[in-house]
Motif scaffolding. Structure first.
Motif, short mmCIF file in Angstrom:
data_model
loop_
_atom_site.label_atom_id
_atom_site.label_comp_id
_atom_site.label_asym_id
_atom_site.label_seq_id
_atom_site.Cartn_x
_atom_site.Cartn_y
_atom_site.Cartn_z
N ALA A 104 0.37 5.94 -13.23
CA ALA A 104 -1.06 6.23 -13.37
C ALA A 104 -1.39 7.43 -12.50
O ALA A 104 -0.74 7.68 -11.48
CB ALA A 104 -1.91 5.04 -12.94
N GLN A 105 -2.38 8.20 -12.92
CA GLN A 105 -2.89 9.27 -12.08
C GLN A 105 -4.28 8.84 -11.59
O GLN A 105 -5.10 8.38 -12.38
CB GLN A 105 -3.01 10.59 -12.82
CG GLN A 105 -3.46 11.72 -11.90
CD GLN A 105 -3.59 13.03 -12.61
OE1 GLN A 105 -4.60 13.27 -13.27
NE2 GLN A 105 -2.60 13.87 -12.48
N LEU A 106 -4.50 8.99 -10.29
CA LEU A 106 -5.77 8.61 -9.69
C LEU A 106 -6.50 9.84 -9.19
O LEU A 106 -5.88 10.79 -8.74
CB LEU A 106 -5.53 7.67 -8.51
CG LEU A 106 -4.80 6.37 -8.81
CD1 LEU A 106 -4.52 5.62 -7.52
CD2 LEU A 106 -5.61 5.50 -9.77
N SER A 107 -7.82 9.77 -9.24
CA SER A 107 -8.66 10.81 -8.64
C SER A 107 -9.98 10.16 -8.27
O SER A 107 -10.28 9.03 -8.67
CB SER A 107 -8.87 11.98 -9.60
OG SER A 107 -9.53 11.56 -10.78
N VAL A 108 -10.78 10.86 -7.49
CA VAL A 108 -12.11 10.41 -7.11
C VAL A 108 -13.11 11.33 -7.79
O VAL A 108 -12.95 12.56 -7.77
CB VAL A 108 -12.28 10.45 -5.57
CG1 VAL A 108 -13.71 10.11 -5.17
CG2 VAL A 108 -11.29 9.50 -4.90
N THR B 231 0.87 -1.18 0.00
CA THR B 231 0.00 0.00 0.00
C THR B 231 0.90 1.23 0.00
O THR B 231 1.91 1.26 0.71
CB THR B 231 -0.91 0.01 1.24
OG1 THR B 231 -1.74 -1.15 1.20
CG2 THR B 231 -1.80 1.24 1.27
N PHE B 232 0.56 2.21 -0.81
CA PHE B 232 1.36 3.42 -0.88
C PHE B 232 1.44 4.10 0.49
O PHE B 232 0.43 4.19 1.18
CB PHE B 232 0.78 4.42 -1.88
CG PHE B 232 1.00 4.01 -3.30
CD1 PHE B 232 2.19 4.28 -3.94
CD2 PHE B 232 0.02 3.33 -3.99
CE1 PHE B 232 2.41 3.89 -5.23
CE2 PHE B 232 0.22 2.93 -5.29
CZ PHE B 232 1.42 3.20 -5.91
N ALA B 233 2.62 4.57 0.83
CA ALA B 233 2.80 5.28 2.10
C ALA B 233 2.05 6.60 2.08
O ALA B 233 1.48 7.02 3.09
CB ALA B 233 4.29 5.52 2.37
N MET C 263 -3.66 12.20 -7.63
CA MET C 263 -2.40 11.66 -7.15
C MET C 263 -1.74 10.81 -8.23
O MET C 263 -2.36 9.90 -8.79
CB MET C 263 -2.63 10.81 -5.89
CG MET C 263 -1.33 10.36 -5.26
SD MET C 263 -1.59 9.63 -3.63
CE MET C 263 -1.69 7.91 -4.08
N ASP C 264 -0.48 11.13 -8.50
CA ASP C 264 0.33 10.32 -9.42
C ASP C 264 0.91 9.16 -8.64
O ASP C 264 1.42 9.35 -7.53
CB ASP C 264 1.46 11.15 -10.02
CG ASP C 264 0.96 12.27 -10.91
OD1 ASP C 264 -0.18 12.19 -11.39
OD2 ASP C 264 1.72 13.22 -11.14
N ILE C 265 0.83 7.97 -9.21
CA ILE C 265 1.43 6.81 -8.57
C ILE C 265 2.43 6.14 -9.50
O ILE C 265 2.25 6.10 -10.72
CB ILE C 265 0.36 5.78 -8.10
CG1 ILE C 265 -0.44 5.22 -9.27
CG2 ILE C 265 -0.55 6.39 -7.04
CD1 ILE C 265 -1.31 4.03 -8.91
N TYR C 266 3.48 5.67 -8.92
CA TYR C 266 4.51 4.89 -9.60
C TYR C 266 4.66 3.60 -8.79
O TYR C 266 5.47 3.53 -7.88
CB TYR C 266 5.83 5.66 -9.64
CG TYR C 266 5.71 6.99 -10.33
CD1 TYR C 266 5.90 7.09 -11.71
CD2 TYR C 266 5.38 8.14 -9.61
CE1 TYR C 266 5.77 8.32 -12.35
CE2 TYR C 266 5.25 9.37 -10.25
CZ TYR C 266 5.45 9.45 -11.61
OH TYR C 266 5.32 10.65 -12.24
N PRO C 267 3.80 2.60 -9.07
CA PRO C 267 3.71 1.46 -8.18
C PRO C 267 4.94 0.58 -8.12
O PRO C 267 5.53 0.24 -9.13
CB PRO C 267 2.54 0.66 -8.74
CG PRO C 267 2.00 1.41 -9.88
CD PRO C 267 2.86 2.57 -10.16
N VAL C 268 5.32 0.21 -6.90
CA VAL C 268 6.24 -0.89 -6.65
C VAL C 268 5.33 -2.10 -6.53
O VAL C 268 4.36 -2.09 -5.78
CB VAL C 268 7.05 -0.65 -5.36
CG1 VAL C 268 7.86 -1.87 -5.01
CG2 VAL C 268 7.93 0.58 -5.52
N LEU C 269 5.63 -3.15 -7.27
CA LEU C 269 4.68 -4.22 -7.42
C LEU C 269 4.58 -5.17 -6.23
O LEU C 269 3.54 -5.75 -5.98
CB LEU C 269 5.00 -5.01 -8.69
CG LEU C 269 4.98 -4.16 -9.96
CD1 LEU C 269 5.30 -5.01 -11.17
CD2 LEU C 269 3.65 -3.46 -10.15
N VAL D 287 -1.95 -3.23 -5.95
CA VAL D 287 -1.38 -2.29 -5.00
C VAL D 287 -2.53 -1.52 -4.36
O VAL D 287 -3.59 -1.36 -4.97
CB VAL D 287 -0.37 -1.31 -5.66
CG1 VAL D 287 0.84 -2.06 -6.19
CG2 VAL D 287 -1.01 -0.52 -6.77
N GLY D 288 -2.34 -1.09 -3.13
CA GLY D 288 -3.39 -0.38 -2.42
C GLY D 288 -3.11 1.11 -2.32
O GLY D 288 -1.97 1.52 -2.20
#
Length: 123
Positions: free
Chosen positions: A76-80, A9-11, A20-26, A116-117
């Protein structure tokens, strides 16, 4: 699909009003470079949202913010969606929503899927 117990899960927490931009560690402690074999390359990928994430209003960016892959990094960029930003699920401790990354490689048509969370909480 619920988030697997060992999925990272992202810190950084996401406020429902954020983009929020995410660069996931798998996996915990492993980046894509640790998962691929020598000379193995990603040839196709998707970043998607399970039904529970969509129901909570999570969405992926579009246009120049759409999911992409380059140099062993997924983005990826996430939003609600605005209609869900004020809902009670984001109050208190918020909710951890899954994001799924699926990719295939040039080695024996291997396909891998990781979750990923992202914790979404009113800040």
């Amino acid at each position: 699909m619920a988030l697997p117990a060992l999925a990272p899960t992202f810190a950084r927490r996401m406020d429902p009003r954020d983009k929020m931009d995410i660069y996931p560690v798998l996996t915990r402690g492993e980046a894509l470079r640790d998962i691929l074999q020598p000379d193995e390359e990603v040839v196709d990928f998707t970043i998607g949202l399970p039904a529970e994430s969509v129901a909570a209003g999570l969405q992926l960016g579009e246009g120049d913010k759409k999911p992409r892959y380059a140099d062993l990094v997924f983005y990826a960029q996430l939003s609600v969606i605005p209609a869900m930003q004020g809902t009670a699920i984001f109050a208190g401790n918020g909710v951890v929503l899954p994001v799924e990354i699926t990719f295939s490689t040039n080695r024996d048509d291997r396909e891998k899927q990781y979750s990923v969370g992202v914790k979404v909480v009113n800040k």
